[in-house]
Design a protein around this motif. Structure first.
Motif, mmCIF file in Angstrom:
data_model
loop_
_atom_site.group_PDB
_atom_site.id
_atom_site.type_symbol
_atom_site.label_atom_id
_atom_site.label_comp_id
_atom_site.label_asym_id
_atom_site.label_seq_id
_atom_site.Cartn_x
_atom_site.Cartn_y
_atom_site.Cartn_z
ATOM 1 N N ARG A 28 -3.371 -5.416 -7.045
ATOM 2 C CA ARG A 28 -2.692 -5.890 -8.257
ATOM 3 C C ARG A 28 -3.474 -5.513 -9.507
ATOM 4 N NH1 ARG A 28 -2.192 -10.638 -5.288
ATOM 5 N NH2 ARG A 28 -3.848 -11.578 -6.550
ATOM 6 N N ALA A 29 -4.799 -5.616 -9.430
ATOM 7 C CA ALA A 29 -5.626 -5.363 -10.607
ATOM 8 C C ALA A 29 -5.731 -3.880 -10.931
ATOM 9 C CB ALA A 29 -7.018 -5.948 -10.387
ATOM 10 N N ASP A 30 -5.946 -3.060 -9.890
ATOM 11 C CA ASP A 30 -6.287 -1.654 -10.125
ATOM 12 C C ASP A 30 -5.173 -0.674 -9.764
ATOM 13 O OD1 ASP A 30 -8.833 -2.552 -10.835
ATOM 14 O OD2 ASP A 30 -9.544 -2.434 -8.760
ATOM 15 N N ARG A 31 -4.363 -1.017 -8.768
ATOM 16 C CA ARG A 31 -3.340 -0.082 -8.297
ATOM 17 C C ARG A 31 -2.087 -0.861 -7.939
ATOM 18 N NH1 ARG A 31 -5.269 4.293 -4.388
ATOM 19 N NH2 ARG A 31 -3.754 5.360 -5.671
ATOM 20 N N PRO A 32 -1.392 -1.414 -8.925
ATOM 21 C CA PRO A 32 -0.246 -2.281 -8.645
ATOM 22 C C PRO A 32 0.914 -1.566 -7.951
ATOM 23 C CG PRO A 32 -0.398 -1.814 -10.987
ATOM 24 C CD PRO A 32 -1.666 -1.317 -10.375
ATOM 25 N N VAL A 33 0.967 -0.243 -8.091
ATOM 26 C CA VAL A 33 1.909 0.568 -7.318
ATOM 27 C C VAL A 33 1.059 1.574 -6.564
ATOM 28 C CG1 VAL A 33 3.897 2.103 -7.373
ATOM 29 C CG2 VAL A 33 3.707 0.245 -9.050
ATOM 30 N N CYS A 34 0.885 1.331 -5.277
ATOM 31 C CA CYS A 34 -0.127 2.049 -4.505
ATOM 32 C C CYS A 34 0.504 2.906 -3.413
ATOM 33 C CB CYS A 34 -1.082 1.037 -3.874
ATOM 34 S SG CYS A 34 -2.444 1.779 -2.956
ATOM 35 N N PRO A 35 0.347 4.240 -3.488
ATOM 36 C CA PRO A 35 0.822 5.096 -2.394
ATOM 37 C C PRO A 35 -0.103 4.999 -1.184
ATOM 38 C CG PRO A 35 -0.184 6.422 -4.118
ATOM 39 C CD PRO A 35 -0.215 5.008 -4.604
ATOM 40 N N VAL A 36 0.483 4.778 -0.020
ATOM 41 C CA VAL A 36 -0.284 4.566 1.206
ATOM 42 C C VAL A 36 0.240 5.494 2.291
ATOM 43 C CG1 VAL A 36 -0.899 2.903 3.008
ATOM 44 C CG2 VAL A 36 -0.730 2.156 0.623
ATOM 45 N N SER A 37 -0.663 6.149 2.992
ATOM 46 C CA SER A 37 -0.278 7.027 4.099
ATOM 47 C C SER A 37 -0.522 6.324 5.421
ATOM 48 C CB SER A 37 -1.090 8.332 4.058
ATOM 49 O OG SER A 37 -2.462 8.069 4.306
ATOM 50 N N SER A 38 0.297 6.641 6.414
ATOM 51 C CA SER A 38 0.128 6.108 7.759
ATOM 52 C C SER A 38 0.670 7.133 8.748
ATOM 53 C CB SER A 38 0.859 4.770 7.909
ATOM 54 O OG SER A 38 2.254 4.971 7.916
ATOM 55 N N PRO A 39 0.313 7.018 10.019
ATOM 56 C CA PRO A 39 0.795 7.992 10.997
ATOM 57 C C PRO A 39 2.312 8.055 11.099
ATOM 58 C CG PRO A 39 -1.035 6.733 11.899
ATOM 59 C CD PRO A 39 -0.652 6.080 10.606
ATOM 60 N N ARG A 40 3.002 6.904 10.890
ATOM 61 C CA ARG A 40 4.451 6.885 11.058
ATOM 62 C C ARG A 40 5.180 7.366 9.808
ATOM 63 N NH1 ARG A 40 6.179 1.203 12.446
ATOM 64 N NH2 ARG A 40 8.221 2.188 12.580
ATOM 65 N N ASP A 42 4.746 7.578 5.107
ATOM 66 C CA ASP A 42 4.067 7.223 3.863
ATOM 67 C C ASP A 42 4.956 6.267 3.067
ATOM 68 O OD1 ASP A 42 2.132 8.962 4.689
ATOM 69 O OD2 ASP A 42 2.801 10.611 3.404
ATOM 70 N N SER A 43 4.326 5.488 2.197
ATOM 71 C CA SER A 43 5.109 4.541 1.410
ATOM 72 C C SER A 43 4.392 4.235 0.103
ATOM 73 C CB SER A 43 5.330 3.241 2.195
ATOM 74 O OG SER A 43 4.091 2.598 2.455
ATOM 75 N N TYR A 44 5.108 3.570 -0.787
ATOM 76 C CA TYR A 44 4.547 3.045 -2.033
ATOM 77 C C TYR A 44 4.641 1.529 -1.987
ATOM 78 C CZ TYR A 44 4.434 7.658 -4.219
ATOM 79 O OH TYR A 44 4.148 8.975 -4.526
ATOM 80 N N LEU A 45 3.512 0.863 -2.192
ATOM 81 C CA LEU A 45 3.469 -0.586 -2.165
ATOM 82 C C LEU A 45 3.473 -1.143 -3.580
ATOM 83 C CD1 LEU A 45 0.850 -1.232 0.672
ATOM 84 C CD2 LEU A 45 3.336 -0.992 0.851
ATOM 85 N N ILE A 46 4.386 -2.055 -3.859
ATOM 86 C CA ILE A 46 4.515 -2.710 -5.159
ATOM 87 C C ILE A 46 3.977 -4.130 -5.017
ATOM 88 C CG2 ILE A 46 6.170 -3.571 -6.864
ATOM 89 C CD1 ILE A 46 7.902 -1.148 -6.248
ATOM 90 N N THR A 47 2.984 -4.509 -5.828
ATOM 91 C CA THR A 47 2.212 -5.717 -5.524
ATOM 92 C C THR A 47 2.270 -6.828 -6.567
ATOM 93 O OG1 THR A 47 0.237 -4.688 -6.488
ATOM 94 C CG2 THR A 47 0.567 -4.420 -4.109
ATOM 95 N N ARG A 48 2.695 -6.550 -7.797
ATOM 96 C CA ARG A 48 2.727 -7.604 -8.814
ATOM 97 C C ARG A 48 4.064 -8.331 -8.799
ATOM 98 N NH1 ARG A 48 -0.151 -4.502 -13.986
ATOM 99 N NH2 ARG A 48 -2.252 -4.400 -13.063
ATOM 100 N N PHE A 49 4.053 -9.604 -9.216
ATOM 101 C CA PHE A 49 5.233 -10.449 -9.118
ATOM 102 C C PHE A 49 6.421 -9.882 -9.894
ATOM 103 C CE2 PHE A 49 8.104 -13.853 -10.162
ATOM 104 C CZ PHE A 49 8.142 -14.631 -9.025
ATOM 105 N N ASP A 50 6.234 -9.572 -11.173
ATOM 106 C CA ASP A 50 7.358 -9.094 -11.986
ATOM 107 C C ASP A 50 7.922 -7.787 -11.433
ATOM 108 O OD1 ASP A 50 7.308 -11.242 -13.696
ATOM 109 O OD2 ASP A 50 6.053 -10.246 -15.205
#
Length: 432
Positions: A28-40, A42-50
């Motif tokens: 939330r503090a540094d990367r509120p929209v965080c691209p994440v890779s995984s074997p299955r 990839d995705s973008y994680l959205i972490t702040r409430f608003d």
């Protein structure tokens, strides 16, 4: 802010499974929209409430995984369509049509009529353990309570509950065994296939001999009202079965563990039972069973917090991070059962807001209330760090086991029940 991709393996560790909230705070503090890779995938994680609340209602983030691009292949695998092509993975107007049909079964008056039966199931389960002074609460209580309720609502025969539970638990606990990833995928696919065949057979049996249950009402909608296609009977039945017990079971386990880890809150709730409704909302906010909302697909390039989410990307809205956002909750990492009910996202938001919210709240209130009354001296039977959890990369946040001890009692459940058990209301006809 950089859009450097984070490896899922660096996030989904044992430490994360035990306590993901420091990781969420950093995101939330540094990367509120965080691209994440995984074997299955990839995705973008959205972490702040608003941002999370906005994303849950953003029409550019589609829930239809079975349209162009066949995104379900990346997320669920090749055998998923027979069970997962349902209203959870659809957009309006298809979602609106399917939800309207199913919502009749979850009307408030119908759910309230179930209260005595839920109380009876709770007491029957606790009757089996109160004299022992110990229990494994996931196996003995948290899982069978909502499973029994939803199986009875759907019309699954009592003799088949254990078999159906076994298949759903293979899916729920995937990744927690010592099997290889390939063996895990094969086991899940087999369980999905067996569940699909079972539900298809059950639908055929209910069509031949309809009863007073949800599946018979869905068949009526299919055969007479022409509002439900044949394959949708099976996929909708699976959604109701799985969603109707999985998240409630995990919530009950998480809630009890949170209270045991905060004995002052446990005692406050025990001596002030009127706090239970607000406590359930707080416990859901504090450590909910669905950390990330079910996947969405960007139908065009979408920007959040200055990060471009490219068209076709998988987007995960991190509910449990949003529910700990200090911009919306004072002392968000503090469990406070007296907290005034706030706008948490534990039941979702927008058109996909949890359809079974009334039933889930009822099961939680009756279940937790009975645990507090009937299991005095409740405490963990192992150190907190040794409680076994679902894998960190699981889409669910829950426990594999919850061993507890308490002061044994020989009192029958009649000494604890607060409501009489009236005859079951006959109310599943789709025309009412």
């Amino acid at each position: 802010m950089t859009d450097h991709v984070v490896r899922g393996a660096d996030i989904y560790t044992d430490e994360f499974a035990a306590d993901p909230y420091p990781t969420f705070a950093a995101m939330r503090a540094d990367r509120p929209v965080c691209p994440v890779s995984s074997p299955r995938f990839d995705s973008y994680l959205i972490t702040r409430f608003d941002d999370a609340r906005a994303a849950l209602t953003d029409a550019r983030l589609s829930k239809d995984l079975y349209g162009p691009g066949q995104h379900y292949l990346r997320i669920f695998g090749p055998n998923s369509e027979g069970l997962n092509k349902n209203m959870l993975n659809s957009d309006p107007p298809e979602h609106t049509r399917l939800r309207r049909i199913v919502s009749q079964a979850f009307a408030p008056r119908r759910i309230e009529a179930l209260r005595p039966r839920v109380a009876q199931i709770v007491d029957d389960l606790l009757d089996k353990v109160v004299a022992r002074g110990r229990a494994e609460l996931m196996r003995d209580f948290a899982i069978p309570l909502p499973m029994t309720v939803i199986c009875e609502l759907l019309g699954i025969p009592a003799a088949e509950h254990e078999q159906v539970l076994g298949w759903t638990q293979v899916i729920r606990t995937s990744g927690s065994s010592r099997r290889s990833p390939e063996e895990e995928r094969a086991a899940v696919q087999e369980a999905q296939l067996l569940l699909h065949h079972y539900l298809a057979d059950l639908v055929r049996a209910k069509r031949a001999r309809p009863a007073d249950d949800m599946i018979s009402a869905l068949i009526d909608a299919c055969d007479h009202d022409r509002t439900l296609a044949e394959p949708e009977l099976v996929t909708t039945s699976f959604l109701l079965l799985f969603a109707g017990h999985q998240t409630t079971a995990d919530f009950l386990g998480n809630a009890v563990l949170a209270l045991l880890a905060h004995p002052d809150q446990l005692e406050l709730l025990r001596v002030t039972p009127r706090l239970l409704p607000s406590a359930i909302e707080e416990l859901l906010r504090f450590d909910g069973p669905l950390p990330v909302a079910s996947p969405r697909i960007a139908t065009e390039d979408v920007e959040y917090q200055g990060v471009c989410i490219p068209r076709g990307s998988v987007v995960g809205v991190v509910i449990n991070s949003a529910n700990h956002d200090p911009a919306h909750f004072a002392d968000p990492d503090q469990l406070d059962v007296r907290r005034v009910r706030g706008p948490h996202l534990g039941f979702g938001y927008g058109v996909h807001y949890c359809l079974g919210v009334s039933l889930a709240r009822m099961e939680a209130q009756i279940g937790l209330g009975a645990l507090l009354r009937r299991l005095p001296g409740l405490r963990l039977a192992v150190p907190l760090a040794e409680v076994r959890r679902l894998p960190a990369a699981s889409p669910f946040r829950g426990l594999l086991e919850l061993p507890v001890t308490f002061t044994a009692s020989a009192l029958p459940h009649q000494a604890h029940s607060r409501e009489p058990i009236p005859p079951k209301e006959q109310s599943w006809s789709s025309g009412t």
